[in-house]
Design a protein around this motif. Structure first.
Motif: not given
Ligand code: SF4
Lengths: 408, 257
Positions: A70-87
């Motif tokens: 759902g998050i990816a379909a609504r366009g926030a996949g990259e934003r969330m992946c960025d957060v995880a990658e920064a971790e």
């Protein structure tokens, strides 16, 4: 510049399957948030974990894979992946896992908020990445994790030893949950839940099976939305009822000669792999604009669990698409292609899902050969938008269409 | 009847003007693909050579990665179909496999005995095994990409380039240069690295003879030979290889008249 006139969305008939299924999927999130507020237990559950356990015990559920989609379909996949990658999580890890781990840190994402869990219910019948993902969640959130180990089955059939191994873990998981939350298992409730789960599954599989008609009474992309209910709520009475409505509608569509695929159905394909959620519109348009209907996909059928005994239920969980060997996985797909008169196969080489995509080159080659159909693949990702190129997708779909045309 | 095929790739633009779908009247190639003036320059070149104008041409079909954004054509078709038509034009119905290494992708096209494409496979998104890889390496070595083959032919012991990633291979080549590896050996190693990558792609569709190469990299004789050896087949080459897409588009235009 003329002001853009936004069309009001067409009201959805509250008696339609679309409305009912949309409501069940939405309610699942709301119910878990409500349960949390009331201090009742909430579990985060992997998609092919036996839903019968939390449903019988009355534990509210959230499906992180579903949330990530759902998050990816609504366009926030990259934003969330960025957060995880920064971790420190590698971008080679499944993007569903990255989105979920990011959510565990942020505890909010307006594109799809969920209730935070008190327990994690993990099953590795879809992949082993799942184990590490849930272990990290357990550590970050400091909550217990219960795992049902269903290893990849190299044999064609599920042996009794396999069933016994998983069956024992089923009851062990139940006992652990009883203890953690001081709740009691109720056999009567279990019977009820399995009844609903089978009813939902039967209707769902029959509905997807309506694709054997040419033209198909539905657009295969509908299944990608409707299956959310099969993932998250198949053990509920409302789900069984909504799936039966869906089946009825598809049958009626066929009788009336109409379809939810709004173009002329010129070609019929099978779609392989998880949907490319960040580009659902682009991938759907690339097909629809050419009159290509994706009539079937194993991904949808994967969530139909029909059984008539405890052992059969366990065997069904041991037979989900990612847990079975290449020959069995191929045969299931060849059957779908043949039953549904498929003329081509489009494979999503999903960068997130190593297991699924890893054996696709060989499997799709074998399917193409067995069915005498052309195969095309494209790169993408189920949730990380950085792994897709629309131009590449378009060329491959067009090439596939041109072969299907010249085969006519 | 004249038809024009335009193939707008990622690095070059090619045109082929044909008469009655059979006779090539003129071809033209310009550096600069999608998003540049390459396509217009290639078309202008055709008019200059033939003394014809757009109004003399009955149908124009565009193909290649730039096909969607080009407005001056009567239709567009994928480069896969065009390469199949182009290959069939040159080699006839005996042709079974076309290996095309283009600027940003590599594709293998399977042909049936009626001269039509029956299946295809393309590389994944990575630039390894594409013309772009060779271009980057030629740049590091300050060489013209067209001279790679002659240079590689002089190799006595091809270097091993183990990285498939273009960026990693770049630093590998630089460090091998610094370590005194001879230029021909390095160039041979670079060509072999592309051949290995493309060879694996071809094997996925079970190569059948007759096999030919199309696209710009087809002119690289060394690479063709190494790839053929790896696959155990002879890879045919025709000077028109780079025009298969454009020729195919012109034939397609004629067939759709
Ligand atoms: S790797 Fe594949 S199977 Fe595993 S969680 Fe991710 S998408 Fe699901």
């Amino acid at each position: 510049m003329a002001e853009e006139v936004k069309k009001a969305p067409r009201p959805v008939d509250p008696n339609s399957a679309k409305y009912k299924l949309g409501k069940i999927a939405g309610d699942a999130y709301v119910n878990a948030i409500e349960a949390k507020k009331q201090g009742k237990p909430v579990a985060w559950v992997s998609s092919n974990f036996p839903v019968e356990i939390p449903e019988t015990l009355g534990i509210a559920t959230v499906y992180p894979e579903n949330q990530a989609a759902g998050i990816a379909a609504r366009g926030a996949g990259e934003r969330m992946c960025d957060v995880a990658e920064a971790e420190g999580y590698s971008n080679d890890i499944c993007a569903y896992a990255r989105v979920s781990l990011a959510y565990a840190k942020l505890k909010e994402c307006p594109e799809q908020d969920v209730a935070m869990p008190d327990v994690l219910l993990c099953c590795n019948n879809i992949c082993n990445c799942m184990i590490k993902w849930y272990e990290n969640l357990a550590q970050e959130l400091n909550i217990p994790m219960i795992i049902l180990d269903i290893p990849f089955n190299p044999d064609y059939e599920v042996s009794q030893a396999f069933i016994d191994y998983v069956g024992a873990q089923f009851w062990d998981a139940v006992h652990q949950l009883e203890e953690i939350f001081n709740i009691k298992w109720d056999d009567k409730k279990f019977e009820e839940v399995t009844g609903f789960s089978c009813r939902s599954s039967k209707a769902w599989l029959a509905a997807t099976g309506e694709a054997h008609w040419t033209p198909s009474p539905f657009n295969g992309f509908d299944l990608l939305n409707h299956m959310a209910v099969m993932v998250t709520a198949r053990g509920k009475a409302e789900a069984a009822e909504a799936m039966e409505t869906l089946l009825k509608e598809y049958k009626e569509n066929h009788e009336k000669g109409v379809s939810t695929f709004r173009e002329e159905e010129k070609y019929r394909i099978m779609f392989e792999g998880i949907a490319c959620w960040p580009y659902l519109r682009a991938t759907s348009k690339g097909l629809k604009s050419r009159g290509i209907n994706m009539v079937t996909t194993i991904y949808a059928d994967a969530f139909g669990f029909d059984y008539s005994s405890f052992d059969e239920m366990i065997a069904a969980y041991c037979s989900v698409p990612n847990a079975i060997n290449l020959e069995k996985a191929r045969d299931k797909r060849v059957k779908l292609c043949k039953d549904d008169n498929v003329e081509g196969l489009l494979v999503h080489t999903n960068r997130s899902c190593k297991l699924w995509s890893g054996f696709m080159p060989e499997m799709s080659r074998q399917i193409g050969e067995a069915c005498g159909i052309p195969v095309a693949s494209f790169d993408g990702d189920q949730a990380d938008p950085r792994n897709f190129s629309e131009a590449q997708y378009d060329t491959r779909v067009q090439g596939l269409m041109e072969i299907m045309e010249s085969n006519k | 009847m004249y038809t024009l095929g335009i193939d707008i790739g990622s690095t070059t633009s090619k045109c082929a003007l044909m008469k009655d779908g059979k006779e090539i009247v003129a071809t033209s190639l310009r550096v600069g693909g999608m998003g540049t003036d390459g396509p217009e320059a290639a078309i202008t070149d055709i008019w200059a050579r033939t003394y014809l104008t757009r109004s003399d041409v009955d149908k124009v079909i565009v193909t290649g990665y730039g096909r969607k954004n080009y407005e001056g054509a009567d239709g567009e078709v994928s480069e896969l179909t065009c390469h199949a038509f182009g290959g069939n034009y040159v080699y006839g119905n005996e042709l079974r496999t076309i290996i095309d290494i283009g600027g940003q992708d590599a594709k293998v096209i399977c042909m049936n005995d009626q001269g039509r494409m029956s299946n295809f496979i393309m590389n994944d998104k990575c630039a390894a095994g594409t013309g772009r890889f060779l271009e980057v390496m030629a740049n590091i070595l300050k060489m013209d990409i067209n001279n790679l083959s002659d240079c590689a032919m002089q190799s006595t012991s091809p270097a091993s380039i183990s990285s498939t990633c273009t960026v990693f291979a770049e630093s590998e080549v630089i460090s091998q240069l610094a370590n005194g590896v001879k230029r021909p050996d390095l160039v041979a190693g670079i060509c072999e690295s592309v051949a290995t990558r493309v060879g694996a792609l071809v094997r996925r569709v079970q190569v059948k003879e007759k096999v030919c190469m199309s696209g710009g990299v087809a002119a690289n004789e060394y690479l063709r030979k190494v790839l053929g050896d790896k696959l155990g087949v002879t890879i045919e080459y025709d000077p028109l290889a780079q025009y298969f897409g454009a020729i195919g588009a012109a034939i397609y235009a004629y067939n759709k008249k």
